[in-house]
Design a protein around this motif. Structure first.
Motif, PDB file in Angstrom:
ATOM      1  N   GLU A  55      44.702  87.639  77.076  1.00 48.07           N
ATOM      2  CA  GLU A  55      43.668  88.598  76.696  1.00 48.07           C
ATOM      3  C   GLU A  55      42.299  87.946  76.551  1.00 48.07           C
ATOM      4  OE1 GLU A  55      44.983  90.410  73.115  1.00 48.07           O
ATOM      5  OE2 GLU A  55      46.704  91.426  74.035  1.00 48.07           O
ATOM      6  N   SER A  56      42.286  86.706  76.091  1.00 48.85           N
ATOM      7  CA  SER A  56      41.015  86.052  75.779  1.00 48.85           C
ATOM      8  C   SER A  56      40.383  85.319  76.950  1.00 48.85           C
ATOM      9  CB  SER A  56      41.214  85.060  74.622  1.00 48.85           C
ATOM     10  OG  SER A  56      42.083  84.006  74.996  1.00 48.85           O
ATOM     11  N   LEU A  57      41.100  85.194  78.073  1.00 52.78           N
ATOM     12  CA  LEU A  57      40.549  84.426  79.192  1.00 52.78           C
ATOM     13  C   LEU A  57      39.191  84.955  79.651  1.00 52.78           C
ATOM     14  CD1 LEU A  57      43.568  83.599  81.544  1.00 52.78           C
ATOM     15  CD2 LEU A  57      42.223  82.048  80.122  1.00 52.78           C
ATOM     16  N   SER A  58      39.040  86.267  79.682  1.00 54.22           N
ATOM     17  CA  SER A  58      37.771  86.846  80.159  1.00 54.22           C
ATOM     18  C   SER A  58      36.597  86.508  79.248  1.00 54.22           C
ATOM     19  CB  SER A  58      37.908  88.364  80.289  1.00 54.22           C
ATOM     20  OG  SER A  58      38.230  88.945  79.032  1.00 54.22           O
ATOM     21  N   SER A  59      36.882  86.071  78.027  1.00 52.71           N
ATOM     22  CA  SER A  59      35.804  85.741  77.092  1.00 52.71           C
ATOM     23  C   SER A  59      35.295  84.313  77.251  1.00 52.71           C
ATOM     24  CB  SER A  59      36.275  85.960  75.646  1.00 52.71           C
ATOM     25  OG  SER A  59      37.277  85.014  75.280  1.00 52.71           O
ATOM     26  N   PHE A  60      35.999  83.499  78.035  1.00 46.87           N
ATOM     27  CA  PHE A  60      35.582  82.115  78.236  1.00 46.87           C
ATOM     28  C   PHE A  60      34.485  82.060  79.298  1.00 46.87           C
ATOM     29  CE2 PHE A  60      39.568  81.250  76.132  1.00 46.87           C
ATOM     30  CZ  PHE A  60      39.312  80.084  75.422  1.00 46.87           C
ATOM     31  N   LYS A  61      33.395  81.418  78.954  1.00 46.85           N
ATOM     32  CA  LYS A  61      32.255  81.276  79.855  1.00 46.85           C
ATOM     33  C   LYS A  61      31.973  79.792  80.099  1.00 46.85           C
ATOM     34  CE  LYS A  61      31.854  85.718  79.713  1.00 46.85           C
ATOM     35  NZ  LYS A  61      32.352  86.523  80.853  1.00 46.85           N
ATOM     36  N   TRP A  62      31.551  79.519  81.318  1.00 46.94           N
ATOM     37  CA  TRP A  62      31.250  78.127  81.675  1.00 46.94           C
ATOM     38  C   TRP A  62      30.035  77.634  80.905  1.00 46.94           C
ATOM     39  CZ3 TRP A  62      26.815  76.083  83.967  1.00 46.94           C
ATOM     40  CH2 TRP A  62      26.910  74.752  84.362  1.00 46.94           C
ATOM     41  N   GLU A  63      30.114  76.428  80.409  1.00 43.49           N
ATOM     42  CA  GLU A  63      28.992  75.769  79.757  1.00 43.49           C
ATOM     43  C   GLU A  63      28.872  74.358  80.313  1.00 43.49           C
ATOM     44  OE1 GLU A  63      29.108  75.783  75.524  1.00 43.49           O
ATOM     45  OE2 GLU A  63      29.205  77.974  75.347  1.00 43.49           O
ATOM     46  N   ARG A  64      27.665  73.858  80.319  1.00 45.53           N
ATOM     47  CA  ARG A  64      27.452  72.488  80.795  1.00 45.53           C
ATOM     48  C   ARG A  64      28.062  71.516  79.792  1.00 45.53           C
ATOM     49  NH1 ARG A  64      24.472  70.960  84.797  1.00 45.53           N
ATOM     50  NH2 ARG A  64      23.403  72.985  84.843  1.00 45.53           N
ATOM     51  N   SER A  65      28.937  70.668  80.269  1.00 51.26           N
ATOM     52  CA  SER A  65      29.622  69.729  79.387  1.00 51.26           C
ATOM     53  C   SER A  65      28.850  68.422  79.300  1.00 51.26           C
ATOM     54  CB  SER A  65      31.043  69.457  79.896  1.00 51.26           C
ATOM     55  OG  SER A  65      31.000  68.911  81.201  1.00 51.26           O
ATOM     56  N   ASN A  66      29.078  67.722  78.201  1.00 53.01           N
ATOM     57  CA  ASN A  66      28.453  66.413  78.004  1.00 53.01           C
ATOM     58  C   ASN A  66      29.565  65.419  77.702  1.00 53.01           C
ATOM     59  OD1 ASN A  66      26.885  64.181  77.361  1.00 53.01           O
ATOM     60  ND2 ASN A  66      25.324  65.404  76.306  1.00 53.01           N
ATOM     61  N   VAL A  67      30.310  65.080  78.755  1.00 53.15           N
ATOM     62  CA  VAL A  67      31.473  64.217  78.597  1.00 53.15           C
ATOM     63  C   VAL A  67      31.081  62.845  78.067  1.00 53.15           C
ATOM     64  CG1 VAL A  67      33.413  63.147  79.794  1.00 53.15           C
ATOM     65  CG2 VAL A  67      32.670  65.453  80.439  1.00 53.15           C
ATOM     66  N   ILE A  68      29.936  62.339  78.503  1.00 54.58           N
ATOM     67  CA  ILE A  68      29.496  61.019  78.053  1.00 54.58           C
ATOM     68  C   ILE A  68      29.254  61.023  76.550  1.00 54.58           C
ATOM     69  CG2 ILE A  68      27.666  59.296  78.232  1.00 54.58           C
ATOM     70  CD1 ILE A  68      27.330  60.068  81.138  1.00 54.58           C
ATOM     71  N   GLN A  69      28.597  62.081  76.053  1.00 50.43           N
ATOM     72  CA  GLN A  69      28.343  62.176  74.622  1.00 50.43           C
ATOM     73  C   GLN A  69      29.655  62.282  73.850  1.00 50.43           C
ATOM     74  OE1 GLN A  69      25.658  65.310  73.444  1.00 50.43           O
ATOM     75  NE2 GLN A  69      26.375  65.282  71.326  1.00 50.43           N
ATOM     76  N   TRP A  70      30.597  63.079  74.357  1.00 54.18           N
ATOM     77  CA  TRP A  70      31.885  63.204  73.679  1.00 54.18           C
ATOM     78  C   TRP A  70      32.600  61.855  73.629  1.00 54.18           C
ATOM     79  CZ3 TRP A  70      33.507  68.038  77.008  1.00 54.18           C
ATOM     80  CH2 TRP A  70      32.737  69.133  76.592  1.00 54.18           C
ATOM     81  N   HIS A  71      32.544  61.118  74.732  1.00 53.46           N
ATOM     82  CA  HIS A  71      33.193  59.810  74.784  1.00 53.46           C
ATOM     83  C   HIS A  71      32.549  58.847  73.786  1.00 53.46           C
ATOM     84  CE1 HIS A  71      33.738  55.678  76.392  1.00 53.46           C
ATOM     85  NE2 HIS A  71      34.970  56.114  76.614  1.00 53.46           N
ATOM     86  N   ASP A  72      31.206  58.868  73.725  1.00 63.37           N
ATOM     87  CA  ASP A  72      30.502  57.987  72.791  1.00 63.37           C
ATOM     88  C   ASP A  72      30.856  58.317  71.354  1.00 63.37           C
ATOM     89  OD1 ASP A  72      29.333  56.716  74.908  1.00 63.37           O
ATOM     90  OD2 ASP A  72      27.413  57.792  74.766  1.00 63.37           O
ATOM     91  N   GLU A  73      30.978  59.608  71.054  1.00 68.21           N
ATOM     92  CA  GLU A  73      31.343  60.013  69.694  1.00 68.21           C
ATOM     93  C   GLU A  73      32.728  59.509  69.327  1.00 68.21           C
ATOM     94  OE1 GLU A  73      30.969  64.219  69.711  1.00 68.21           O
ATOM     95  OE2 GLU A  73      28.768  64.211  69.587  1.00 68.21           O
ATOM     96  N   MET A  74      33.673  59.557  70.274  1.00 66.54           N
ATOM     97  CA  MET A  74      35.018  59.050  70.025  1.00 66.54           C
ATOM     98  C   MET A  74      35.003  57.543  69.777  1.00 66.54           C
ATOM     99  SD  MET A  74      37.630  61.057  69.868  1.00 66.54           S
ATOM    100  CE  MET A  74      38.900  59.862  70.271  1.00 66.54           C
ATOM    101  N   ILE A  75      34.210  56.813  70.567  1.00 67.58           N
ATOM    102  CA  ILE A  75      34.123  55.361  70.397  1.00 67.58           C
ATOM    103  C   ILE A  75      33.567  55.019  69.021  1.00 67.58           C
ATOM    104  CG2 ILE A  75      32.999  53.267  71.222  1.00 67.58           C
ATOM    105  CD1 ILE A  75      35.246  54.242  73.009  1.00 67.58           C
ATOM    106  N   GLU A  76      32.530  55.754  68.598  1.00 61.85           N
ATOM    107  CA  GLU A  76      31.941  55.511  67.276  1.00 61.85           C
ATOM    108  C   GLU A  76      32.966  55.773  66.174  1.00 61.85           C
ATOM    109  OE1 GLU A  76      28.448  57.866  66.962  1.00 61.85           O
ATOM    110  OE2 GLU A  76      27.338  56.756  68.509  1.00 61.85           O
ATOM    111  N   GLN A  77      33.762  56.833  66.336  1.00 62.59           N
ATOM    112  CA  GLN A  77      34.798  57.132  65.347  1.00 62.59           C
ATOM    113  C   GLN A  77      35.830  56.005  65.272  1.00 62.59           C
ATOM    114  OE1 GLN A  77      36.519  61.126  64.840  1.00 62.59           O
ATOM    115  NE2 GLN A  77      35.206  61.762  66.547  1.00 62.59           N
ATOM    116  N   LYS A  78      36.243  55.509  66.427  1.00 58.38           N
ATOM    117  CA  LYS A  78      37.247  54.448  66.458  1.00 58.38           C
ATOM    118  C   LYS A  78      36.732  53.174  65.807  1.00 58.38           C
ATOM    119  CE  LYS A  78      39.820  56.052  70.513  1.00 58.38           C
ATOM    120  NZ  LYS A  78      40.243  55.752  71.905  1.00 58.38           N
ATOM    121  N   TRP A  79      35.472  52.839  66.091  1.00 60.14           N
ATOM    122  CA  TRP A  79      34.897  51.644  65.477  1.00 60.14           C
ATOM    123  C   TRP A  79      34.844  51.793  63.965  1.00 60.14           C
ATOM    124  CZ3 TRP A  79      30.151  50.952  69.257  1.00 60.14           C
ATOM    125  CH2 TRP A  79      30.622  50.387  70.443  1.00 60.14           C
ATOM    126  N   SER A  80      34.405  52.983  63.518  1.00 58.40           N
ATOM    127  CA  SER A  80      34.320  53.225  62.077  1.00 58.40           C
ATOM    128  C   SER A  80      35.698  53.197  61.426  1.00 58.40           C
ATOM    129  CB  SER A  80      33.646  54.580  61.829  1.00 58.40           C
ATOM    130  OG  SER A  80      33.609  54.883  60.445  1.00 58.40           O
TER     131      SER A  80
END
Length: 250
Positions: A158-183
């Motif tokens: 039912e909810s599939l039609s509500s999903f809209k494409w957005e520009r992703s920022n994979v690099i930022q997400w990856h950097d955030e994960m690395i910062e979390q792991k270091w911390s």
């Protein structure tokens, strides 16, 4: 020459490729029929010369979000000329060698045609292209930060039609994960690392027959679709197909 076979086969690509081979065969037949009977070469020799003619020096060009090969130097034609000129048969086979080189452009045209048709039938920025059939999906938790949840397939459909494409920022997400792991490593609290997409949807069927991997965001309102070397991010403000185990909404 570079023949790119690194893509997901679907009916559109198959048909367009067959059309390119058909055009190559038809033009080869026309050349054969135009030659005098006494000078018509044997079929197996024609096939060999055409295949050799396909070999070329190519450059890769980014076009329509794909990397396509453009033949610029007829290496196969030169090879055929070098082999046949001394035996006086170059004039007999010359057109077949050049036909093979032209075949590179037939295949390039077929690829562009397939991309165009696929873009119309399978829009890249619509989630239904990649999640065409979710009736048998299952949810896997792939990271410790993922909560114990169940998936409601009817709600997902039912909810599939509500999903809209957005520009992703994979690099930022990856950097955030690395910062979390270091911390976490510094504080010895590895369990507090939060993965943005801790869930994976399996048994997803796409329209075009691609192999897809669909990652689900921790809040259940984001989907990261991965095909080959490309990713698409879809976001919904109303999706609610994940339920914590033991909740009343299961």
């Amino acid at each position: 020459m570079e023949i790119n076979l690194d893509f997901e086969w679907n009916i559109i690509q198959v048909v367009c490729t067959i059309l390119a081979w058909g055009l190559l065969a038809f033009l080869g037949w026309r050349i054969y029929r135009s030659q005098h009977v006494d000078k018509q070469p044997q079929l197996w020799k024609i096939i060999i010369i055409v295949f050799i003619g396909i070999f070329s020096f190519s450059i890769n060009l980014p076009l329509f979000e794909e990397i396509l090969s453009l033949a610029i130097l007829p290496l196969g034609v030169w090879i055929s000329y070098g082999v046949l000129k001394g035996k006086g048969r170059w004039l007999t086979y010359r057109k077949y060698a050049w036909l093979g080189f032209a075949g590179n452009y037939f295949f390039l045209g077929a690829t562009i045609l397939a991309i165009g048709i696929s873009g119309i039938l399978y829009p890249k920025n619509e989630v239904e292209t990649y999640l065409a059939d979710v009736s048998e999906v299952e949810l896997l938790s792939i990271h410790p930060s993922g909560k114990e949840v169940n998936i409601s397939v009817p709600k997902l459909e039912e909810s599939l039609s509500s999903f809209k494409w957005e520009r992703s920022n994979v690099i930022q997400w990856h950097d955030e994960m690395i910062e979390q792991k270091w911390s976490a490593e510094e504080n010895k609290e590895q369990e507090k690392v939060q993965e943005k997409f801790p869930y994976l949807l399996t048994n997803v069927k796409a329209k075009a027959g691609q192999k897809v991997r669909v990652y689900v965001e921790s809040d259940g309102k984001g989907l990261l679709v991965t095909i080959k070397d490309r990713q698409f991010y879809f976001r919904s403000n109303s999706a609610s197909f994940l339920n914590e185990r033991g909740s009343d909404n299961e």
